[in-house]
Design a protein around this motif. Structure first.
Motif, PDB file in Angstrom:
ATOM      1  N   LEU A 215      44.810  47.239  45.283  1.00  0.00           N
ATOM      2  CA  LEU A 215      45.931  46.754  44.480  1.00  0.00           C
ATOM      3  C   LEU A 215      46.952  45.939  45.279  1.00  0.00           C
ATOM      4  N   ALA A 293      40.214  48.392  40.566  1.00  0.00           N
ATOM      5  CA  ALA A 293      40.712  47.950  41.880  1.00  0.00           C
ATOM      6  C   ALA A 293      40.049  48.625  43.078  1.00  0.00           C
ATOM      7  N   ASP A 300      40.063  42.947  43.075  1.00  0.00           N
ATOM      8  CA  ASP A 300      41.408  43.375  42.713  1.00  0.00           C
ATOM      9  C   ASP A 300      42.177  42.262  42.011  1.00  0.00           C
ATOM     10  N   TYR A 304      43.615  41.972  38.081  1.00  0.00           N
ATOM     11  CA  TYR A 304      45.046  41.728  37.852  1.00  0.00           C
ATOM     12  C   TYR A 304      45.241  40.493  36.971  1.00  0.00           C
TER      13      TYR A 304
END
Length: 389
Positions: A215, A293, A300, A304
């Motif tokens: 993350l 993630a 990741d 997102y």
């Protein structure tokens, strides 16, 4: 949207521990559960079962002569399934289905038996039945003496949440009223580790406080590492008084393959799965997302980007547990779901220590859990806190 389905029980065994108290305490800690072990003379970050977890599996293994020949992935599942059924109050009722999957299956036994074959030119008697993927659900069903259907499958790293999809489908169809679903993985073996290192996505080095930067969207190196464990949940039709959470929506999607492990820049599969899981729920009503993630740069960021595309300026709080316990492959989705259930119960958001969280939710009523496997097999599950909680 799905008709009301209750999660009435859960149990897991992982690097975090074996009891709810242990697991929640571990989540509230800023420490990770990584240790460094040698694989082919190279120090490698991994996340082993907790000490109590190892003891309980050894005890289970020695409790039955048949269990001594089983892989850890099966033993993890038997332990978790026993306790999930107990927590849901299903003892004495054997009429439920079982679907517990795994990405890799019996890695330890498969590598052991293959090594024996290369050395001796012969295969051990139990090499086939103890390494088939189906022997996880079969042994769990045998151990619990269930009378319902037994299903096994592997959808790589989204396996556990695909098991949840299957359970929901059986319940919605009216063919079952209860289903036991989950995932199990025991991948801390030389060949499995070597495969991940060959993909150039494995974390390295002991010089970082947090070797896995899941993350962290600014990282410049891949930092995924492997952990072991299993998680099992109990699903029931309707809104039950003992519901831990309600499954309010499910979503799934698959991307066209460009590469065996590819995922698009904006994770189209996650965009589709999250929109499907949301259904009629407004994006701004979602309080948090537990991301897949894994700690890779592309993975990741793609997830997102997908969340940004779906939620735009109504971004929920984002978290993941892989910096702490590693990627448990087929079990990862159910362990992420466990984190969501705990946050709903204790009304506390668990953050990632090296990530800046601008808006910590003051209440948690709806949480999405994501998982995706090699090739873009995405699943999203929308959980809602039951009113009685």
């Amino acid at each position: 949207m799905v008709s009301p389905i209750s999660i009435t029980g859960i149990s897991s065994i992982s690097p975090l521990g074996i009891t709810e108290e242990e697991i929640w305490k571990a989540y509230k800690s800023l420490e990770h559960n990584i240790s460094f072990e040698e694989f082919e003379t190279e120090k490698t970050p991994v996340a082993n079962l907790s000490a109590p977890g190892k003891k309980i599996i050894e005890k289970l293994k020695s409790s039955n002569a048949h269990y001594q020949n089983l892989d850890d992935s099966v033993l993890f599942s038997i332990y978790a399934a026993r306790n999930a059924v107990k927590s849901a109050g299903w003892q004495g009722n054997h009429n439920f289905g079982v679907n517990i999957g795994s990405s890799r299956g019996a890695t330890s036994l498969f590598e052991k038996y293959h090594k024996e074959f290369l050395e001796n030119g012969k295969s051990s008697t139990l090499s086939s039945p103890t390494t088939t993927l189906g022997n996880i659900s079969s042994w769990v069903a045998h151990d619990l003496q269930t009378e319902g259907p037994e299903i096994s499958h592997s959808i790589t790293c989204s396996t556990a949440l695909h098991a949840l999809l299957n359970g929901v489908a059986w319940l919605q169809s009216g063919l079952a009223d209860r289903f036991l679903v989950g995932g199990s993985e025991a991948p801390l073996t030389p060949f499995t580790i070597a495969q991940m290192k060959a993909l150039k996505i494995y974390a390295s080095g002991e010089d970082s406080i947090y070797p896995c930067q899941a993350l962290n969207l600014e990282k410049n190196r891949n930092s995924m590492f492997l952990g072991e464990g299993a998680g099992v949940i109990c699903l029931e039709n309707g809104i039950k008084d003992n519901a831990l959470a309600l499954v309010k929506g499910i979503g799934y999607a698959t991307e066209p393959l460009k590469h065996n492990i590819s995922i698009s820049t904006d994770a189209d599969c996650f965009q589709k799965s999250m929109k499907m899981a949301l259904g009629n729920t407004k994006p701004e009503d979602v309080d948090a997302i537990v991301l897949h993630a894994p700690g890779t740069i592309k993975g990741d960021l793609a997830e997102y980007n997908a969340i940004k595309a779906v939620f735009e300026d109504q971004m929920p709080a984002l978290t993941t547990n892989k910096w702490k316990i590693g990627h448990t492959f087929g079990a990862s989705g159910i362990l992420s779901l466990e984190l969501a259930l705990l946050m709903l119960k204790y009304q506390e958001f668990i953050s990632v220590p090296f990530v800046e969280h601008n808006d910590i939710p003051k209440k948690l009523n709806k949480i999405i859990v994501n998982a995706v496997g090699f090739g873009g097999n995405a699943v999203s599950v929308l959980l809602e806190r039951p009113i009685h909680n």
